[in-house]
Design an enzyme around this catalytic site. Structure first.
Site, PDB file in Angstrom:
ATOM      1  N   ASP A 245      46.944 -56.072  90.370  1.00  0.00           N
ATOM      2  CA  ASP A 245      45.849 -56.855  90.928  1.00  0.00           C
ATOM      3  C   ASP A 245      46.390 -58.206  91.387  1.00  0.00           C
ATOM      4  OD1 ASP A 245      42.680 -57.228  90.976  1.00  0.00           O
ATOM      5  OD2 ASP A 245      43.565 -59.077  90.187  1.00  0.00           O
ATOM      6  N   ILE A 246      45.994 -58.620  92.585  1.00  0.00           N
ATOM      7  CA  ILE A 246      46.445 -59.904  93.118  1.00  0.00           C
ATOM      8  C   ILE A 246      45.759 -61.038  92.348  1.00  0.00           C
ATOM      9  CG2 ILE A 246      46.529 -61.368  95.171  1.00  0.00           C
ATOM     10  CD1 ILE A 246      46.487 -58.797  96.850  1.00  0.00           C
ATOM     11  N   ASN A 253      40.481 -66.332  99.147  1.00  0.00           N
ATOM     12  CA  ASN A 253      39.406 -66.114 100.104  1.00  0.00           C
ATOM     13  C   ASN A 253      38.583 -67.377 100.336  1.00  0.00           C
ATOM     14  OD1 ASN A 253      39.624 -63.530 101.106  1.00  0.00           O
ATOM     15  ND2 ASN A 253      38.414 -62.592  99.481  1.00  0.00           N
ATOM     16  N   ASP A 262      42.610 -60.791 103.883  1.00  0.00           N
ATOM     17  CA  ASP A 262      42.991 -59.451 104.352  1.00  0.00           C
ATOM     18  C   ASP A 262      44.487 -59.379 104.634  1.00  0.00           C
ATOM     19  OD1 ASP A 262      40.410 -58.579 104.138  1.00  0.00           O
ATOM     20  OD2 ASP A 262      39.949 -58.714 106.279  1.00  0.00           O
ATOM     21  N   GLU A 289      41.201 -55.916  95.658  1.00  0.00           N
ATOM     22  CA  GLU A 289      42.586 -56.366  95.671  1.00  0.00           C
ATOM     23  C   GLU A 289      43.408 -55.656  94.601  1.00  0.00           C
ATOM     24  OE1 GLU A 289      40.299 -59.336  93.072  1.00  0.00           O
ATOM     25  OE2 GLU A 289      39.952 -58.141  94.869  1.00  0.00           O
TER      26      GLU A 289
END
Length: 378
Positions: A245-246, A253, A262, A289
């Site tokens: 997971d980022i 964002n 994105d 993500e």
């Protein structure tokens, strides 16, 4: 998948090969049916030989040629129906049957030299069959049809010369048949490949994530879960999954906008695909993500090593966010879970491994992010 404007075939050899493999069963069936159908009528026309030459002469002069066609085409039809012929073998069988049929036709025409007008009509029908009903590459069909047309016109002039006007008319009519046959075959090629391309696009849309090109969660549940689990159990090999997971993605964002978000997701996905084994490992976009890696025949050590390499590579990519006033940089947290399916005493499933990797990933988040947590299920 671009389609060639002249041949109606795919420009890329890989796309054309995929189409031909997809169509192979239908191609073999069409070849077998057409050869049997044509052989039946080819033999039936022996009665015209008898009417024109008499039984004894026809048996000696034309029946062996018709029998050769029946044996050749029948054998090729049997191979098409009963043997798993490759694409090239199917083309070879089609070409062999066509060459024998055309050569036999020329021989029969020479035995009945005063009927070349009727023979021209028969040849026109054979050309239509070659272009539209005998599956082959368009270039092969054009070469066979054009050569047979030239040979036939040469026979007419050499065996039973006719007035120039008649020969010219016959030649133009045969050229017209060849032209429309080639155009019809090209159109059929284009339509069938366009249908295949649309089906491939629909399949990709159903299986792949539009942003990253990775498999989506639907494909994971519909295909991968059962496939990878059964493969691991059958061969008794280890199976490792990595859930990643980022980190701080919401802040990315909020501060950079969704377009940059994105870009970060796409870059992370490209990294995962690039550093995993093509055709062996599977990369799935598991959530917004979040990504899932399925690593067949990979031990816990192998999964940990890959996750650490991915972590370092993503954290070291300073170009994605650059120097920014928010103090944000790219990183990701990883959970690695593994089980050796050589152990038949415990019946873990792939969802069990994914659930364990998910818990480990959140443990990595709680422990400071940008780290790898791992565990082997016992």
């Amino acid at each position: 998948m671009h389609i060639h404007s002249l041949t109606g075939e795919f420009v890329r050899p890989t796309a054309e090969t995929a189409f031909l493999d997809h169509q192979l069963a239908r191609t073999r069936s069409l070849l077998g049916f057409t050869l049997l159908f044509c052989t039946f009528f080819y033999l039936c026309f022996f009665v015209t030989d008898v009417a024109a030459l008499g039984l004894e002469t026809a048996l000696a002069a034309t029946f062996p040629a018709r029998l050769l066609v029946a044996v050749t085409a029948g054998s090729c039809a049997w191979l098409a129906y009963r043997r798993p012929l490759s694409v090239r073998a199917t083309w070879l069988a089609a070409t062999l049957a066509e060459v024998v049929a055309l050569a036999s036709f020329m021989h029969i025409a020479m035995q009945r030299p005063h009927e070349f007008h009727w023979h021209a009509m028969s040849l026109a029908i054979m050309l239509v069959v070659i272009y539209l009903y005998i599956p082959n590459r368009l270039v092969h069909a054009i070469v066979l049809a054009a050569c047979s047309t030239g040979v036939f016109l040469a026979l007419v002039q050499g065996v039973a010369p006719m007035p120039f006007a008649d020969l010219l008319t016959m030649g133009l009519l045969l050229v017209l048949v060849n032209t429309f046959g080639a155009l019809a075959a090209r159109r059929y090629n284009h339509v069938s490949r366009e249908e295949f391309r649309l089906q491939a696009d629909l399949k990709t849309a159903a299986e792949r994530d539009h942003l990253t090109g990775c498999y989506n969660r639907r494909y994971l549940h519909d295909h991968l879960l059962g496939l990878e689990l059964s493969r691991a159990r059958r061969f008794g090999r280890p199976l490792t999954v990595v859930l990643c997971d980022i980190d701080h993605f919401k802040l990315i964002n909020d501060n950079f906008g969704h377009t940059k978000g994105d870009e970060v997701i796409a870059a992370f996905a490209a990294l995962l695909v690039r550093m995993t084994r093509e055709g062996v490992d599977t990369v799935v976009r598991y959530g917004g993500e979040e990504f899932l890696l399925i690593l067949p025949e990979t031990s816990l050590d192998g999964g940990e090593h890959l996750a650490e390499r991915l972590r370092l590579a993503f954290a070291g990519d300073s170009a994605l966010l650059g120097d920014n006033p928010f103090g944000l940089h790219t990183s990701a947290s990883f959970g690695v879970a593994s089980f050796d399916f050589a152990n038949t005493q415990v019946r873990y499933t792939l969802p069990d491994l994914i659930s364990a990797a998910d818990k480990l990933m959140y443990e990595a988040k709680r422990n400071g992010r940008n780290r790898v947590e791992s565990m082997e299920l016992k």
